[in-house]
Design a protein around this motif. Structure first.
Motif, short mmCIF file in Angstrom:
data_model
loop_
_atom_site.label_atom_id
_atom_site.label_comp_id
_atom_site.label_asym_id
_atom_site.label_seq_id
_atom_site.Cartn_x
_atom_site.Cartn_y
_atom_site.Cartn_z
N ALA A 153 0.83 -1.21 0.00
CA ALA A 153 0.00 0.00 0.00
C ALA A 153 0.86 1.25 0.00
N ARG A 154 1.94 1.22 0.75
CA ARG A 154 2.87 2.36 0.79
C ARG A 154 3.47 2.61 -0.59
N GLN A 155 3.82 1.53 -1.29
CA GLN A 155 4.37 1.66 -2.64
C GLN A 155 3.33 2.24 -3.59
N TRP A 156 2.09 1.77 -3.45
CA TRP A 156 0.98 2.28 -4.25
C TRP A 156 0.79 3.78 -4.02
N ALA A 157 0.81 4.18 -2.75
CA ALA A 157 0.64 5.60 -2.42
C ALA A 157 1.78 6.44 -2.98
N GLY A 158 2.99 5.91 -2.91
CA GLY A 158 4.13 6.64 -3.46
C GLY A 158 4.01 6.84 -4.95
N VAL A 170 9.79 7.28 2.30
CA VAL A 170 8.41 7.76 2.42
C VAL A 170 8.37 9.29 2.40
N SER A 171 7.21 9.80 2.02
CA SER A 171 6.97 11.24 2.07
C SER A 171 5.80 11.49 3.01
N GLY A 172 5.42 12.72 3.15
CA GLY A 172 4.35 13.06 4.08
C GLY A 172 2.97 13.09 3.46
N ASP A 173 2.82 12.61 2.22
CA ASP A 173 1.53 12.70 1.54
C ASP A 173 0.53 11.64 2.00
N LEU A 174 1.03 10.49 2.43
CA LEU A 174 0.17 9.34 2.71
C LEU A 174 -0.70 9.57 3.94
N VAL A 175 -1.99 9.19 3.83
CA VAL A 175 -2.93 9.24 4.96
C VAL A 175 -3.40 7.82 5.24
N VAL A 176 -3.23 7.36 6.47
CA VAL A 176 -3.69 6.04 6.89
C VAL A 176 -4.86 6.22 7.84
N MET A 177 -5.97 5.54 7.56
CA MET A 177 -7.19 5.69 8.38
C MET A 177 -7.61 4.33 8.94
N ALA A 178 -8.15 4.34 10.15
CA ALA A 178 -8.69 3.13 10.78
C ALA A 178 -9.56 3.54 11.95
N ALA A 179 -10.49 2.66 12.32
CA ALA A 179 -11.34 2.92 13.48
C ALA A 179 -10.81 2.21 14.71
N THR A 180 -10.62 0.90 14.62
CA THR A 180 -10.13 0.12 15.76
C THR A 180 -9.01 -0.80 15.28
N PRO A 181 -7.85 -0.25 14.96
CA PRO A 181 -6.77 -1.08 14.43
C PRO A 181 -6.15 -1.97 15.49
N HIS A 182 -5.77 -3.16 15.10
CA HIS A 182 -5.02 -4.05 15.99
C HIS A 182 -3.64 -3.46 16.23
N SER A 183 -3.06 -3.82 17.37
CA SER A 183 -1.73 -3.27 17.72
C SER A 183 -0.68 -3.62 16.67
N SER A 184 -0.85 -4.76 15.98
CA SER A 184 0.13 -5.15 14.96
C SER A 184 0.10 -4.21 13.77
#
Length: 464
Positions: A153-158, A170-184
């Motif tokens: 996904a990071r490669q796709w975003a790049g 990495v750059s600062g463009d990527l936005v990662v969203m989640a509601a209840t992410p697992h610690s992993s």
């Protein structure tokens, strides 16, 4: 040849027979083995000059260290989300050590055990009603599976930003969203250089751990023009809550983003016709995490990473061994070296293949339904108890509860319960409040084990 090696190769049947006897002794009595180890002392031994030999080492282990082996594969180990190991899975795991393959390729003059790995993944996708448009591979667990999916996904975003992240960072463009992410998932973001703090939290529905879709769409609108990766939960660890995958897929058509589904154990709900609707639309994901050492009941460590085949180029860009020209062109010569993080890979597919072929669809349907029934049994008791109450509705196979008397005694209760060694549960936090969690995924668990746990809970709560 070194003398001990030659002697043991000539007597390998005797060595393996003794190991078999030790293993059967443990497994046949696993219901009586402790789920908590009170005596955690262990004497050290110095490295021998000549070595003791395999049988003597087995004797030393059983005398000094076997007592440390908790019954995590047993029927009342309900902490974390820990499966057992079916007989077929044990057979496959034993042979995995014997064959000792470094599973990479599907053709060529070296190891080609990846042929069976791909066949195992085809069977797994059939079990879970997933189409064959995913590239899959076995990794150590959900952490590395989430890492793999998010790395692609990071490669796709790049690429959307005109950047080859695997080469340029990495750059600062990527936005990662989640509601209840697992610690992993959070850990994976840290390892990927995205940053564990750089996740935009989507609100959850009232009283739930599932994503609030209205808030999610607002965030997508606010971040239009930037590459967005969405982590979707298919079975949260506390309450087995599912994000509305089909609705998220519908939004994906309106606001393009990378959809990663963490279905570490919840994915096996697809085995049951009555629960399959929870995963409607997951075939549209870009990447999926599935754990095998949970509800599939194969030995640690085993999980699967699935990434859509249309992203193969991005996956190779993420993981290709660019400094190993002897590996050939990855487009022509498939190798897991170019599709997954590890260069050295255990033949993890074999225990899973044994399980899938040994028990078929009906076997896994039974495991999932049995876990749900056992969780329901414990949940029914808690609902009628004068001492306990549910912290959340029982969904599928996890029971989250607390003491009615208040939070002050929770820690002492759980510590006493676990130290008795008959049942093991883990603490958690739900909506900011302490809770206790019991997760059912082991095929050995029966209703009589639930009754043992209830008796233990009753006896402990009376001592507080």
């Amino acid at each position: 040849m070194f003398g001990l090696f030659e002697n043991e190769l000539n007597n390998l049947d005797s060595v393996l027979d003794e190991v078999k006897r030790a293993g059967i002794d443990f497994l046949e009595n696993i219901g009586d083995k402790p789920t908590y180890i009170a005596d955690q002392s262990a004497a050290s031994i110095d490295l021998a000059e000549e070595g003791y030999g395999a049988l003597a080492s087995l004797e030393i282990f059983r005398r000094q260290y076997e007592k440390l082996m908790v019954a995590s594969a047993g029927p009342r180990y309900w902490g974390f989300v820990t499966g057992g190991a079916t007989p077929a899975a044990i057979a496959g795991d034993w042979l995995t050590a014997i064959y000792d393959q470094n599973t990479q390729s599907t053709q060529g003059v070296g190891d080609v055990s990846a042929i069976l790995e791909k066949e195992t993944l085809r069977l797994l996708c059939q079990l879970l009603h997933l189409p064959e448009h995913f590239n899959g591979g076995f990794v150590t667990g959900a952490t590395m599976s989430n890492f793999t999916g998010l790395a692609v996904a990071r490669q796709w975003a790049g690429e959307l930003s005109g950047r080859d992240v695997s080469r340029e960072g990495v750059s600062g463009d990527l936005v990662v969203m989640a509601a209840t992410p697992h610690s992993s998932v959070i850990k994976s973001l840290a390892m990927l250089g995205i940053g564990s703090n750089n996740m935009l939290r989507i609100r959850t529905l009232d009283g739930r751990e599932a994503m609030d879709l209205a808030d999610f769409e607002r965030q997508l609108i606010d971040h239009q023009g930037r590459p967005v990766v969405v982590n979707c939960s298919a079975g949260t660890v506390n309450t087995v809550d599912f994000d509305d995958i089909s609705a998220i897929v519908a939004l994906k058509r309106k606001y393009p983003f990378w959809l990663h589904i963490d279905a570490a154990f919840g994915g096996f709900a697809a085995c049951l016709p009555s629960q399959r609707h929870l995963l409607d639309g997951w075939e549209e994901a870009d990447s999926i995490t599935i754990d095998c050492h949970k509800w599939m009941n194969v030995p640690y460590d085993s999980a699967v990473s699935l990434v859509r085949k249309r992203h193969s180029r991005l996956q190779v860009s993420s993981f290709q061994n660019s400094n190993a020209p002897y590996l050939g062109d990855p487009a022509e010569n498939f190798s897991y070296l170019n599709f997954l993080p590890e260069n050295s890979r255990r033949f993890r597919a074999l225990p899973a293949w044994f399980s899938l072929t040994a028990y078929g669809r009906s076997g896994f349907e039974w495991i999932v339904q049995n876990s749900i029934d056992c969780a329901s049994e414990l949940g029914d008791y808690i609902q009628s108890s004068e001492h306990f109450e549910l912290s959340a509705p029982v969904r599928l196979n996890v029971v989250c509860f607390r003491l009615k008397s208040g939070l002050a005694g929770m820690s002492a209760f759980l510590d006493k319960l676990n130290r008795r060694g008959k049942v093991f549960m883990t603490p958690t936090s739900l909506s900011g409040q302490p809770a206790i969690r019991a997760a059912f995924v082991n095929y050995r668990t029966e209703k009589q084990d639930v009754l043992v746990a209830i008796r233990e809970m009753e006896e402990v709560v009376r001592t507080l």
